[in-house]
Design a protein around this motif. Sequence first.
Motif, short mmCIF file in Angstrom:
data_model
loop_
_atom_site.label_atom_id
_atom_site.label_comp_id
_atom_site.label_asym_id
_atom_site.label_seq_id
_atom_site.Cartn_x
_atom_site.Cartn_y
_atom_site.Cartn_z
N PHE A 177 0.84 -1.19 0.00
CA PHE A 177 0.00 0.00 0.00
C PHE A 177 0.88 1.24 0.00
CE2 PHE A 177 -2.41 -3.43 1.79
CZ PHE A 177 -3.59 -3.35 1.07
N CYS A 178 0.57 2.15 -0.91
CA CYS A 178 1.43 3.31 -1.14
C CYS A 178 0.61 4.60 -1.15
CB CYS A 178 2.14 3.18 -2.48
SG CYS A 178 2.95 1.57 -2.71
N ILE A 179 1.28 5.70 -0.84
CA ILE A 179 0.71 7.04 -1.01
C ILE A 179 1.70 7.82 -1.87
CG2 ILE A 179 -0.06 9.18 0.09
CD1 ILE A 179 -0.54 7.59 2.67
N THR A 180 1.18 8.45 -2.92
CA THR A 180 2.02 9.25 -3.79
C THR A 180 1.44 10.66 -3.90
OG1 THR A 180 0.80 8.46 -5.72
CG2 THR A 180 2.82 7.30 -5.17
N ILE A 181 2.31 11.62 -4.23
CA ILE A 181 1.87 12.99 -4.49
C ILE A 181 1.74 13.14 -5.99
CG2 ILE A 181 2.40 15.44 -4.27
CD1 ILE A 181 4.07 14.74 -1.77
N HIS A 182 0.53 13.36 -6.46
CA HIS A 182 0.28 13.52 -7.89
C HIS A 182 1.03 14.75 -8.40
CE1 HIS A 182 -1.85 13.11 -11.66
NE2 HIS A 182 -2.21 14.38 -11.59
N GLU A 183 1.87 14.54 -9.42
CA GLU A 183 2.68 15.61 -10.01
C GLU A 183 3.54 16.32 -8.96
OE1 GLU A 183 -0.02 18.12 -12.24
OE2 GLU A 183 -0.23 16.61 -13.81
N GLY A 184 4.01 15.55 -7.97
CA GLY A 184 4.82 16.13 -6.89
C GLY A 184 6.08 16.80 -7.38
N VAL A 205 12.11 15.01 1.21
CA VAL A 205 12.12 15.18 -0.25
C VAL A 205 11.32 14.12 -1.00
CG1 VAL A 205 14.33 16.37 -0.18
CG2 VAL A 205 14.27 13.89 -0.52
N GLU A 206 10.80 13.13 -0.31
CA GLU A 206 10.10 12.01 -0.96
C GLU A 206 8.77 12.46 -1.56
OE1 GLU A 206 12.78 10.45 2.22
OE2 GLU A 206 11.29 12.03 2.12
N THR A 207 8.40 11.83 -2.70
CA THR A 207 7.11 12.10 -3.34
C THR A 207 6.23 10.85 -3.38
OG1 THR A 207 8.13 11.73 -5.49
CG2 THR A 207 7.98 14.02 -4.74
N ALA A 208 6.73 9.75 -2.83
CA ALA A 208 5.96 8.50 -2.74
C ALA A 208 6.43 7.74 -1.50
CB ALA A 208 6.15 7.65 -3.99
N ILE A 209 5.50 7.03 -0.87
CA ILE A 209 5.84 6.24 0.32
C ILE A 209 5.12 4.89 0.25
CG2 ILE A 209 5.69 6.07 2.84
CD1 ILE A 209 5.70 9.09 2.96
N VAL A 210 5.87 3.82 0.47
CA VAL A 210 5.26 2.51 0.73
C VAL A 210 4.95 2.53 2.22
CG1 VAL A 210 5.55 0.02 0.76
CG2 VAL A 210 6.56 1.35 -1.10
N VAL A 211 3.67 2.59 2.57
CA VAL A 211 3.31 2.74 3.98
C VAL A 211 3.24 1.41 4.71
CG1 VAL A 211 2.19 4.98 3.75
CG2 VAL A 211 0.85 2.93 3.42
N GLY A 212 2.74 0.37 4.02
CA GLY A 212 2.63 -0.92 4.69
C GLY A 212 2.32 -2.02 3.71
N GLU A 213 2.40 -3.25 4.20
CA GLU A 213 2.15 -4.41 3.34
C GLU A 213 1.36 -5.48 4.09
OE1 GLU A 213 6.24 -4.26 0.70
OE2 GLU A 213 6.22 -5.52 2.50
N LEU A 214 0.37 -6.03 3.40
CA LEU A 214 -0.27 -7.27 3.83
C LEU A 214 0.49 -8.39 3.14
CD1 LEU A 214 -4.07 -6.47 3.40
CD2 LEU A 214 -2.94 -7.05 5.53
N TRP A 250 -2.42 -14.28 7.06
CA TRP A 250 -2.10 -12.94 6.59
C TRP A 250 -1.52 -12.13 7.73
CZ3 TRP A 250 -2.01 -11.07 1.75
CH2 TRP A 250 -2.67 -11.80 0.75
N LYS A 251 -0.45 -11.40 7.43
CA LYS A 251 0.19 -10.52 8.39
C LYS A 251 0.27 -9.11 7.80
CE LYS A 251 2.96 -14.02 10.67
NZ LYS A 251 4.05 -14.10 11.61
N PHE A 252 0.58 -8.14 8.65
CA PHE A 252 0.76 -6.76 8.20
C PHE A 252 2.10 -6.25 8.70
CE2 PHE A 252 0.48 -2.17 8.77
CZ PHE A 252 0.14 -1.78 7.49
N SER A 253 2.80 -5.55 7.80
CA SER A 253 4.09 -4.97 8.14
C SER A 253 4.03 -3.46 7.94
CB SER A 253 5.18 -5.57 7.23
OG SER A 253 6.41 -4.91 7.44
N ALA A 254 4.47 -2.70 8.94
CA ALA A 254 4.58 -1.23 8.83
C ALA A 254 5.90 -0.92 8.15
CB ALA A 254 4.52 -0.61 10.22
N VAL A 255 5.86 -0.48 6.89
CA VAL A 255 7.07 -0.32 6.09
C VAL A 255 7.66 1.09 6.21
CG1 VAL A 255 8.06 -0.45 3.78
CG2 VAL A 255 6.37 -2.14 4.51
N GLY A 256 6.94 2.11 5.77
CA GLY A 256 7.43 3.48 5.86
C GLY A 256 8.67 3.76 5.03
#
Length: 191
Positions: A108-115, A152-161, A168-174
């Motif tokens: 799961f990721c969050i990105t800044i559109h046209e960052g 300075v980042e424009t995208a982040i991998v926040v976590g993974e199932l 199923w497990k969850f990992s806090a990636v960041g």
Amino acid sequence: MAINLSKGQKIDLTKTNPGLTKVLVGLGWDTNKYDGGKDFDLDASAFLLKADGKAASENDFIFYNNPQNTNGSVIHSGDNRTGDGDGDDEVVKVDLATVPAEAEKISFCITIHEGLERSQNFGQVSNAYVRILNEATGEEIVRYDLGEDFSVETAIVVGELYRHSGEWKFSAVGAGYKDGLGGLVKDFGLA
């Protein structure tokens, strides 16, 4: 009561929550007051990844323009262009029981559109988080607040199932990326 994770921590989801098959992955953020004159548009996305860490096809990249994978086990709620208000800004529904067998992990990721074009980065974003909820009850199971670790980042991998021994497990990636969505797509084998 939800369990709060720190970067790098992992938690077992299905083993400690018997019968859990459908989850909501809520992602949220706020943008700091910014005098550059351009609006922020942050986007949540999910990548279904094989054991080698690569997506099998573009259908395994779930975002506002491709709102679900081929079998509908992962569904994106739609684009929130402002992030205004409280609560989750974008949500991804996951039916753990029907995720294709070759998908070992959902990132799961969050990105800044046209960052890059707008000179925007995660140093101007606050209160970013990911949380996992039981879809049936609405109960928050786990939460990971990203903190202010990014500049300075424009995208982040926040976590993974991810699958481990049939559970199923969850990992806090960041993990942050300076080259935005393009960097994620490349790393996940779609470029």
